[in-house]
Design a protein around this motif. Sequence first.
Motif, PDB file in Angstrom:
ATOM      1  N   VAL A  91       0.841  -1.237   0.209  1.00  0.00           N
ATOM      2  CA  VAL A  91       0.061  -0.088   0.045  1.00  0.00           C
ATOM      3  C   VAL A  91       0.844   1.118   0.029  1.00  0.00           C
ATOM      4  O   VAL A  91       1.829   1.181   0.829  1.00  0.00           O
ATOM      5  CB  VAL A  91      -1.053   0.204   1.316  1.00  0.00           C
ATOM      6  CG1 VAL A  91      -1.740   1.378   1.278  1.00  0.00           C
ATOM      7  CG2 VAL A  91      -2.038  -1.252   1.106  1.00  0.00           C
ATOM      8  N   ARG A  93       1.016   5.747  -1.104  1.00  0.00           N
ATOM      9  CA  ARG A  93       0.262   6.964  -1.638  1.00  0.00           C
ATOM     10  C   ARG A  93       0.583   7.117  -3.029  1.00  0.00           C
ATOM     11  O   ARG A  93       1.692   7.271  -3.458  1.00  0.00           O
ATOM     12  CB  ARG A  93       0.649   8.123  -0.734  1.00  0.00           C
ATOM     13  CG  ARG A  93       0.257   8.186   0.563  1.00  0.00           C
ATOM     14  CD  ARG A  93      -1.369   8.000   0.874  1.00  0.00           C
ATOM     15  NE  ARG A  93      -1.688   7.794   2.156  1.00  0.00           N
ATOM     16  CZ  ARG A  93      -1.954   8.611   3.102  1.00  0.00           C
ATOM     17  NH1 ARG A  93      -1.539  10.144   2.834  1.00  0.00           N
ATOM     18  NH2 ARG A  93      -2.194   8.488   4.008  1.00  0.00           N
ATOM     19  N   ASP A 101      -4.924   6.254  -1.505  1.00  0.00           N
ATOM     20  CA  ASP A 101      -3.906   4.980  -1.360  1.00  0.00           C
ATOM     21  C   ASP A 101      -4.077   4.127  -2.464  1.00  0.00           C
ATOM     22  O   ASP A 101      -5.279   3.998  -3.042  1.00  0.00           O
ATOM     23  CB  ASP A 101      -4.378   4.605  -0.087  1.00  0.00           C
ATOM     24  CG  ASP A 101      -4.280   5.230   1.168  1.00  0.00           C
ATOM     25  OD1 ASP A 101      -3.296   5.694   1.357  1.00  0.00           O
ATOM     26  OD2 ASP A 101      -5.420   5.283   2.167  1.00  0.00           O
TER      27      ASP A 101
END
Length: 253
Positions: A91, A93, A101
């Motif tokens: 995960v 940004r 996300d």
Amino acid sequence: MAKTKAKAGGDLWDSIRTLIYAILIAVGIRTFAYEPFHIPSASMYPTLLIGDYVFVSKFSYGYSRYSLLFSPPLFSGRVLDSEPKRGDVVVFRFPQDTSIDYIKRLVGLPGDRIQMKEGALYINGQPVQRRRVEDFEQRDHFGNVVGRTKQWEETLPNGVTYRTLDLYDFGREDNTGVFTVPAGHYFMMGDNRDNSQDSRVPVETGGVGFVPAENLIGRAEIRWISIEPSASLLKPWTWFGAFRWDRMFTGIR
């Protein structure tokens, strides 16, 4: 009467203090240990399905500003940094809008040369080992097969094995130029190769491009709940039948 008021005031303060402690513990767990995420798209099929809920380990790669609640710019870079591995489901940004996300598979480390040729992944000029396996079956909430997609099993040079989908024989990103991953960045791809906005799409055209190390949030470790998208909050009778029991509390690879 005075004692009653004092006791009521004490009970109220105890409740407030307990709530504050609970919030601090929850924020601490979310920041330093595990954070839950919901899978909203099909870009990681067959590994992650729409309606999967996953726990992401925040300590796997160390911490950046994006590990903190609301991502305050208190520092740059990473602390307690640890190098991610090829094949990790990460995960991070979105580089073009850090309020968003993304979750993808890491296939390219700094210095790697990544390329797609006729739907096959190449790393540093060598094709990644892959073999054709049974079709991926999409089912409705009654268990009926509503679609089939070609499925491959890939094994990265470090031995990580996972499955990918091939929706089209001549997908838009099935043939690319060579991407050389710059220092301090990573190359991410979705397992649903023809339905993923990832590092194969450059930032100039709205894609992910190379992902800076600072943008990494953590590694997806466990599916803890999985619910069919057909379930509706307004229709409680759909809830029980929508649970994918066989996916709950299963590891991610």
